[in-house]
Design an enzyme around this catalytic site. Structure first.
Site, PDB file in Angstrom:
ATOM      1  N   ARG A  66     -11.996 -22.898  36.063  1.00  9.89           N
ATOM      2  CA  ARG A  66     -10.890 -23.190  35.600  1.00  9.89           C
ATOM      3  C   ARG A  66     -10.349 -24.910  36.050  1.00  9.89           C
ATOM      4  NH1 ARG A  66      -4.783 -21.737  35.230  1.00  9.89           N
ATOM      5  NH2 ARG A  66      -4.478 -21.442  33.554  1.00  9.89           N
ATOM      6  N   LYS A  98      -5.443 -25.845  44.209  1.00 13.25           N
ATOM      7  CA  LYS A  98      -4.140 -24.382  44.619  1.00 13.25           C
ATOM      8  C   LYS A  98      -4.163 -24.578  46.280  1.00 13.25           C
ATOM      9  CE  LYS A  98      -5.111 -20.599  41.345  1.00 13.25           C
ATOM     10  NZ  LYS A  98      -6.135 -19.630  41.662  1.00 13.25           N
TER      11      LYS A  98
END
Length: 276
Positions: A255, A216
Site C-alpha cells: 500500500r 512512515k
C-alpha cells in the site's frame, strides 16, 4: 474481486486520503475533483486498487464522526466506481463500510482488524468482499502507549490469528481474508523492522499479506540527518526498497502513496526472478 486476490504478480494499492490531516498528503485531495483526478492518475500508473479513507489514522489523530467520514468518501467512491476503478474503503466503522460498499467499493480495509466495531464482521460477511485485517491495538490517540511486546513477531501473529478466527466465526469466507502486520500502529521503529524482517512468519498464517510501509516515520528516522528525521516527501526511495523486500518475501501487495515508482520496482524484481 476474486481475481485481485488470485493474481500472481504482487499488487500495488494506491493511497487516497480525502482528509485534511493525514500524515503524508492530508489536505491535498479533499475536493472531489482533486481526489478523482489523483485516483485516476494512480490507476494509470498501475495501481490495482485505490484505497480511499476519510479519517486519518496517523498517531495522535483525532477521530471524526461517521457522517463526516461518509461525506468525504462517498462522492469520490461513486465517481470512481462509475469509471470502473476498483476501490477499497479504509475505515474502522461498519456503517461507513456498508454504505461505501453500496456505493461501489469492492474491498474493506479495516485497520482495526474488526476490533473497533463488532458489526464490521457482519458487514464483511454479508458483502462477501475481501476484508483486510490489520494488526491493531487502539485508536490513534492511545496506540503509542500500547507499543509494548515481549516478542513482537510472535504476538502480532497470535493477535492476527485471533482476528482471523473471529472473522471466520462471523461467516467471513477464508478466501476473502487479507492480513496486514500494521507497521507503525502500536509499534516502535524497532518493532517495524523486526516484523519486516520476519514477514515469512506472518505469511505462514496462510493468508495473503498486504504491507503498508509507505513514507512512515520509521523510514524518516532511519534516514535522519543533522536537522532531524527525513521529511515525509523525501522517503520515496526508502519506500521503494521496502516494497521490493516485501514482495521478495512473498507479500501479496503493498500500500503506497507514489504508485509508479513502486510498480516499476516490482516489474524489475519480477523480471529478474523470471530469468533465474
Amino acid at each position: 474481486m476474486e481475481e485481485l486476490l488470485a493474481v500472481s504478480r504482487p499488487v500495488v494499492v494506491g493511497v487516497l486520503n480525502v482528509t485534511p490531516d493525514s500524515f503524508s498528503d492530508g489536505g491535498r485531495y479533499t475536493g472531489v475533483d482533486q481526489a478523482v483526478a489523483h485516483a485516476l492518475e494512480m490507476r494509470r500508473d498501475g495501481a490495482a486498487l485505490i484505497d480511499i479513507g476519510g479519517e486519518s489514522t496517523r498517531p495522535g489523530a483525532e477521530r471524526v464522526d461517521a457522517d463526516v467520514e461518509c461525506a468525504r468518501v462517498l462522492p469520490v467512491i461513486r465517481e470512481l466506481a462509475a469509471e470502473g476503478v476498483p476501490l477499497s474503503i479504509d475505515t474502522t466503522r461498519a456503517t461507513v463500510a456498508a454504505v461505501a460498499v453500496e456505493a461501489g467499493a469492492v474491498v474493506i480495509n479495516d485497520v482495526s482488524g474488526g476490533l473497533a466495531d463488532p458489526d464490521m464482521a457482519r458487514v464483511a460477511a454479508d458483502a462477501g468482499c475481501p476484508w483486510i485485517l490489520m494488526h491493531w491495538r487502539a485508536h490513534s490517540k492511545r496506540m503509542r502507549d500500547l507499543a509494548v511486546y515481549t516478542d513482537v513477531v510472535k504476538e502480532v501473529c497470535a493477535e492476527l490469528g485471533a482476528r482471523v478466527d473471529a472473522a471466520l466465526a462471523a461467516g467471513v469466507s477464508a478466501d476473502r481474508i487479507v492480513l496486514d502486520p500494521g507497521l507503525g500502529f502500536a509499534k516502535t521503529a524497532e518493532h517495524n523492522w523486526r516484523l519486516a524482517a520476519r514477514l515469512d512468519q506472518i505469511l505462514a498464517l496462510g493468508f495473503p499479506v498486504l504491507v503498508g510501509s509507505s513514507r512512515k516515520s520509521y523510514l524518516g528516522a532511519l534516514l535522519a540527518g543533522p536537522d532531524g528525521p527525513r521529511p515525509v516527501e523525501e522517503r520515496e526511495a526508502a519506500t521503494v526498497a521496502t516494497t521490493v523486500l516485501a514482495v521478495a518475501a512473498g507479500a501479496w501487495g503493498v500500500r503506497v502513496h507514489e504508485v509508479r515508482a513502486n510498480v516499476d520496482a516490482i516489474k524489475v524484481w519480477q523480471a529478474t526472478r523470471d530469468h533465474r
